[in-house]
Write a protein that holds these residues in place. Structure first.
Motif, PDB file in Angstrom:
ATOM      1  N   LEU A  31      24.531 -73.401  22.158  1.00 28.48           N
ATOM      2  CA  LEU A  31      24.443 -73.037  21.102  1.00 28.48           C
ATOM      3  C   LEU A  31      26.208 -73.654  21.055  1.00 28.48           C
ATOM      4  CD1 LEU A  31      22.875 -69.967  21.095  1.00 28.48           C
ATOM      5  CD2 LEU A  31      22.673 -70.957  19.186  1.00 28.48           C
ATOM      6  N   VAL A  32      26.570 -73.283  22.653  1.00 24.57           N
ATOM      7  CA  VAL A  32      27.900 -73.941  22.801  1.00 24.57           C
ATOM      8  C   VAL A  32      28.214 -74.863  21.729  1.00 24.57           C
ATOM      9  CG1 VAL A  32      29.606 -74.551  24.053  1.00 24.57           C
ATOM     10  CG2 VAL A  32      28.125 -72.418  24.367  1.00 24.57           C
ATOM     11  N   VAL A  33      27.536 -76.304  21.708  1.00 27.16           N
ATOM     12  CA  VAL A  33      27.608 -77.628  21.360  1.00 27.16           C
ATOM     13  C   VAL A  33      27.814 -77.168  19.483  1.00 27.16           C
ATOM     14  CG1 VAL A  33      26.553 -79.748  20.595  1.00 27.16           C
ATOM     15  CG2 VAL A  33      26.861 -78.718  22.828  1.00 27.16           C
ATOM     16  N   LEU A  34      26.425 -76.563  19.203  1.00 27.06           N
ATOM     17  CA  LEU A  34      26.386 -76.059  17.388  1.00 27.06           C
ATOM     18  C   LEU A  34      27.504 -75.490  16.818  1.00 27.06           C
ATOM     19  CD1 LEU A  34      22.109 -75.627  17.274  1.00 27.06           C
ATOM     20  CD2 LEU A  34      23.699 -77.076  16.317  1.00 27.06           C
ATOM     21  N   HIS A  35      28.058 -74.190  17.349  1.00 24.98           N
ATOM     22  CA  HIS A  35      29.328 -73.996  17.892  1.00 24.98           C
ATOM     23  C   HIS A  35      30.750 -74.892  17.512  1.00 24.98           C
ATOM     24  CE1 HIS A  35      31.631 -69.807  17.395  1.00 24.98           C
ATOM     25  NE2 HIS A  35      32.216 -70.363  18.299  1.00 24.98           N
ATOM     26  N   LEU A  36      31.013 -75.333  18.461  1.00 21.46           N
ATOM     27  CA  LEU A  36      31.681 -76.671  18.263  1.00 21.46           C
ATOM     28  C   LEU A  36      31.715 -77.706  17.069  1.00 21.46           C
ATOM     29  CD1 LEU A  36      32.097 -77.608  21.834  1.00 21.46           C
ATOM     30  CD2 LEU A  36      33.823 -76.274  20.440  1.00 21.46           C
ATOM     31  N   VAL A  37      30.244 -78.062  16.772  1.00 23.76           N
ATOM     32  CA  VAL A  37      29.930 -78.732  15.326  1.00 23.76           C
ATOM     33  C   VAL A  37      30.023 -78.141  14.261  1.00 23.76           C
ATOM     34  CG1 VAL A  37      28.257 -79.110  14.227  1.00 23.76           C
ATOM     35  CG2 VAL A  37      28.536 -80.177  16.133  1.00 23.76           C
ATOM     36  N   GLY A  38      30.219 -76.475  13.684  1.00 24.26           N
ATOM     37  CA  GLY A  38      30.482 -75.345  12.814  1.00 24.26           C
ATOM     38  C   GLY A  38      31.919 -75.729  12.749  1.00 24.26           C
TER      39      GLY A  38
END
Length: 110
Positions: free
Chosen positions: A8-15
């Motif tokens: 989720l942290v990686v997806l948050h950074l991708v966003g």
């Protein structure tokens, strides 16, 4: 649980990269890219899920600063709303100009 939080942290950074990247690539163009429109709600959703998981699994000594989370939520919602509004205006402008995203006119059936 740590793996889920990491994803989720990686997806948050991708966003965040989807919002900032196109803007940095062409800051004066005034165009909204689809990555910006999709990145803003991704930020809101992943941020809320991360806060929920933290509240659910953390020990009482490790509390979040709820005022900071509230301010970040308001900013993220304003960013998402701005991206959606700008995307709608851009689509309407392309439709008036006869741009590539225009659907062919419907013919009346008798």
């Amino acid at each position: 649980m740590h793996v889920v939080i990491g994803i989720l942290v990686v997806l948050h950074l991708v966003g965040a990269a989807a919002i900032i990247g196109p803007w940095l690539a062409a800051p004066r163009s005034g165009r909204i890219r689809m990555a910006m429109v999709l990145g803003a709600p991704a930020q809101v959703v992943t941020g809320l899920v991360l806060v929920g998981l933290h509240e659910m699994s953390s020990d009482p000594a490790d509390e979040l600063i709820r005022a900071k989370i509230g301010v970040k939520l308001v900013i993220a919602l304003a960013c998402a709303a701005s991206a959606e509004i700008a995307n709608g205006r851009q689509r309407r402008a392309l439709a008036v100009e006869g741009g590539p995203s225009v659907r062919p006119p419907r013919t009346a059936r008798a």
